[in-house]
Design a protein around this motif. Structure first.
Motif, mmCIF file in Angstrom:
data_model
loop_
_atom_site.group_PDB
_atom_site.id
_atom_site.type_symbol
_atom_site.label_atom_id
_atom_site.label_comp_id
_atom_site.label_asym_id
_atom_site.label_seq_id
_atom_site.Cartn_x
_atom_site.Cartn_y
_atom_site.Cartn_z
ATOM 1 N N GLN A 42 -35.255 -53.334 -1.994
ATOM 2 C CA GLN A 42 -35.214 -52.383 -3.100
ATOM 3 C C GLN A 42 -36.349 -52.663 -4.077
ATOM 4 O OE1 GLN A 42 -31.157 -53.174 -4.485
ATOM 5 N NE2 GLN A 42 -30.577 -51.119 -3.820
ATOM 6 N N LYS A 43 -36.641 -51.666 -4.896
ATOM 7 C CA LYS A 43 -37.505 -51.859 -6.064
ATOM 8 C C LYS A 43 -36.590 -51.812 -7.271
ATOM 9 C CE LYS A 43 -41.638 -50.072 -6.453
ATOM 10 N NZ LYS A 43 -42.732 -49.082 -6.529
ATOM 11 N N VAL A 44 -36.821 -52.729 -8.194
ATOM 12 C CA VAL A 44 -35.995 -52.800 -9.387
ATOM 13 C C VAL A 44 -36.907 -52.730 -10.605
ATOM 14 C CG1 VAL A 44 -35.955 -55.331 -9.318
ATOM 15 C CG2 VAL A 44 -34.208 -54.139 -10.592
ATOM 16 N N LYS A 45 -36.513 -51.930 -11.566
ATOM 17 C CA LYS A 45 -37.281 -51.808 -12.799
ATOM 18 C C LYS A 45 -36.666 -52.730 -13.846
ATOM 19 C CE LYS A 45 -39.541 -48.350 -15.649
ATOM 20 N NZ LYS A 45 -39.623 -46.912 -15.962
ATOM 21 N N LEU A 46 -37.446 -53.756 -14.207
ATOM 22 C CA LEU A 46 -37.032 -54.710 -15.232
ATOM 23 C C LEU A 46 -37.846 -54.394 -16.474
ATOM 24 C CD1 LEU A 46 -37.070 -57.894 -12.979
ATOM 25 C CD2 LEU A 46 -35.066 -56.576 -13.689
ATOM 26 N N ASN A 47 -37.168 -53.905 -17.484
ATOM 27 C CA ASN A 47 -37.833 -53.387 -18.672
ATOM 28 C C ASN A 47 -38.743 -52.238 -18.241
ATOM 29 O OD1 ASN A 47 -36.463 -55.221 -20.316
ATOM 30 N ND2 ASN A 47 -38.024 -56.763 -19.981
ATOM 31 N N PHE B 12 -40.451 -55.723 -6.488
ATOM 32 C CA PHE B 12 -39.841 -55.655 -5.160
ATOM 33 C C PHE B 12 -38.839 -56.796 -5.016
ATOM 34 C CE2 PHE B 12 -43.766 -53.350 -4.300
ATOM 35 C CZ PHE B 12 -43.282 -52.283 -3.565
ATOM 36 N N VAL B 13 -37.632 -56.476 -4.582
ATOM 37 C CA VAL B 13 -36.619 -57.496 -4.308
ATOM 38 C C VAL B 13 -36.952 -58.111 -2.955
ATOM 39 C CG1 VAL B 13 -34.178 -57.974 -3.961
ATOM 40 C CG2 VAL B 13 -34.877 -56.267 -5.655
ATOM 41 N N ARG B 14 -37.309 -59.394 -2.944
ATOM 42 C CA ARG B 14 -37.769 -60.064 -1.722
ATOM 43 C C ARG B 14 -36.722 -60.981 -1.104
ATOM 44 N NH1 ARG B 14 -43.406 -60.668 -1.358
ATOM 45 N NH2 ARG B 14 -42.899 -61.617 0.644
ATOM 46 N N ALA B 15 -35.810 -61.542 -1.923
ATOM 47 C CA ALA B 15 -34.784 -62.440 -1.400
ATOM 48 C C ALA B 15 -33.567 -62.394 -2.311
ATOM 49 C CB ALA B 15 -35.313 -63.873 -1.298
ATOM 50 N N VAL B 16 -32.389 -62.434 -1.700
ATOM 51 C CA VAL B 16 -31.142 -62.444 -2.449
ATOM 52 C C VAL B 16 -30.216 -63.471 -1.807
ATOM 53 C CG1 VAL B 16 -29.107 -61.129 -3.150
ATOM 54 C CG2 VAL B 16 -31.326 -59.984 -3.026
ATOM 55 N N ARG B 17 -29.779 -64.404 -2.605
ATOM 56 C CA ARG B 17 -28.749 -65.369 -2.195
ATOM 57 C C ARG B 17 -28.063 -65.831 -3.465
ATOM 58 N NH1 ARG B 17 -29.594 -71.262 0.419
ATOM 59 N NH2 ARG B 17 -27.414 -71.875 0.347
ATOM 60 N N CYS C 141 -35.781 -64.837 -20.066
ATOM 61 C CA CYS C 141 -35.316 -63.746 -20.919
ATOM 62 C C CYS C 141 -34.084 -63.118 -20.275
ATOM 63 C CB CYS C 141 -36.419 -62.701 -21.129
ATOM 64 S SG CYS C 141 -36.996 -61.904 -19.627
ATOM 65 N N ALA C 142 -33.401 -62.296 -21.017
ATOM 66 C CA ALA C 142 -32.231 -61.601 -20.487
ATOM 67 C C ALA C 142 -32.669 -60.561 -19.457
ATOM 68 C CB ALA C 142 -31.470 -60.919 -21.623
ATOM 69 N N VAL C 143 -31.819 -60.329 -18.476
ATOM 70 C CA VAL C 143 -32.100 -59.325 -17.453
ATOM 71 C C VAL C 143 -31.746 -57.953 -18.011
ATOM 72 C CG1 VAL C 143 -31.483 -58.464 -15.163
ATOM 73 C CG2 VAL C 143 -31.689 -60.915 -15.554
ATOM 74 N N SER C 144 -32.692 -57.039 -17.916
ATOM 75 C CA SER C 144 -32.467 -55.658 -18.336
ATOM 76 C C SER C 144 -32.985 -54.740 -17.231
ATOM 77 C CB SER C 144 -33.184 -55.374 -19.652
ATOM 78 O OG SER C 144 -33.026 -54.016 -20.010
ATOM 79 N N ILE C 145 -32.075 -54.291 -16.370
ATOM 80 C CA ILE C 145 -32.455 -53.418 -15.255
ATOM 81 C C ILE C 145 -32.347 -51.981 -15.716
ATOM 82 C CG2 ILE C 145 -31.854 -52.665 -12.925
ATOM 83 C CD1 ILE C 145 -30.755 -55.492 -12.436
ATOM 84 N N THR C 146 -33.462 -51.265 -15.634
ATOM 85 C CA THR C 146 -33.478 -49.873 -16.091
ATOM 86 C C THR C 146 -33.647 -48.888 -14.933
ATOM 87 O OG1 THR C 146 -35.844 -50.056 -16.574
ATOM 88 C CG2 THR C 146 -34.327 -50.475 -18.384
ATOM 89 N N GLY C 147 -33.698 -49.402 -13.703
ATOM 90 C CA GLY C 147 -33.777 -48.508 -12.543
ATOM 91 C C GLY C 147 -33.793 -49.285 -11.237
ATOM 92 N N ILE C 148 -33.324 -48.639 -10.183
ATOM 93 C CA ILE C 148 -33.359 -49.203 -8.824
ATOM 94 C C ILE C 148 -33.749 -48.088 -7.872
ATOM 95 C CG2 ILE C 148 -32.018 -50.171 -6.908
ATOM 96 C CD1 ILE C 148 -30.282 -51.586 -8.894
ATOM 97 N N LYS C 149 -34.652 -48.423 -6.916
ATOM 98 C CA LYS C 149 -35.042 -47.469 -5.879
ATOM 99 C C LYS C 149 -34.902 -48.152 -4.527
ATOM 100 C CE LYS C 149 -38.778 -45.194 -8.415
ATOM 101 N NZ LYS C 149 -40.234 -44.956 -8.413
ATOM 102 N N ASP C 150 -34.345 -47.442 -3.557
ATOM 103 C CA ASP C 150 -34.375 -47.928 -2.183
ATOM 104 C C ASP C 150 -35.723 -47.560 -1.600
ATOM 105 O OD1 ASP C 150 -31.787 -49.046 -2.041
ATOM 106 O OD2 ASP C 150 -30.928 -47.046 -1.805
ATOM 107 N N VAL C 151 -36.374 -48.533 -0.984
ATOM 108 C CA VAL C 151 -37.699 -48.309 -0.392
ATOM 109 C C VAL C 151 -37.524 -48.082 1.093
ATOM 110 C CG1 VAL C 151 -39.999 -49.287 -0.051
ATOM 111 C CG2 VAL C 151 -38.751 -49.768 -2.154
ATOM 112 N N ALA C 152 -38.069 -46.995 1.558
ATOM 113 C CA ALA C 152 -37.906 -46.655 2.990
ATOM 114 C C ALA C 152 -38.891 -47.402 3.844
ATOM 115 C CB ALA C 152 -38.094 -45.171 3.195
#
Length: 104
Positions: free
Chosen positions: A11-16, A21-26, A93-104
């Motif tokens: 996914q792509k995540v908009k921080l502020n 690009f989200v590269r790893a999640v655990r 800093c604090a996390v502030s997510i203002t958008g998420i996009k699924d990347v094809a």
């Protein structure tokens, strides 16, 4: 606001105001990267503490999948060379997510 616990690799995540690009999640960590002006940047999110920032371990890159995997192991205290990493206490800093996009 979007919950950081819902982020997925690819996914792509908009921080502020910047897209990453989200590269790893655990759980509880998410490693994101971006490229601006020919230079690579990264940020690590701790979804439990709702903070993000750079890591504290010098020498861990975040450009390739292998480097990101190594960084994730260090965050969890599982790096084969005993490298430890955490989110910088001085530069987070604090996390502030203002958008998420699924990347094809």
């Amino acid at each position: 606001m979007v919950n950081a616990k819902s982020l997925k690799v690819g996914q792509k995540v908009k921080l502020n105001k910047s897209w990453w690009f989200v590269r790893a999640v655990r759980h509880p960590f998410v490693i994101c990267t971006q490229s601006m002006f020919g230079k690579g940047y990264y940020t690590i999110i701790d979804v439990d503490q709702n903070i993000r920032g750079e890591g504290t371990s010098w020498g861990l890159g975040h450009n390739t999948d292998e480097q990101i995997e190594s960084s994730m192991l260090a965050l969890h205290g599982e790096h084969p060379e005993d490298i430890q990493q955490e989110i910088s206490r001085r530069n987070h800093c604090a996390v502030s997510i203002t958008g998420i996009k699924d990347v094809a």
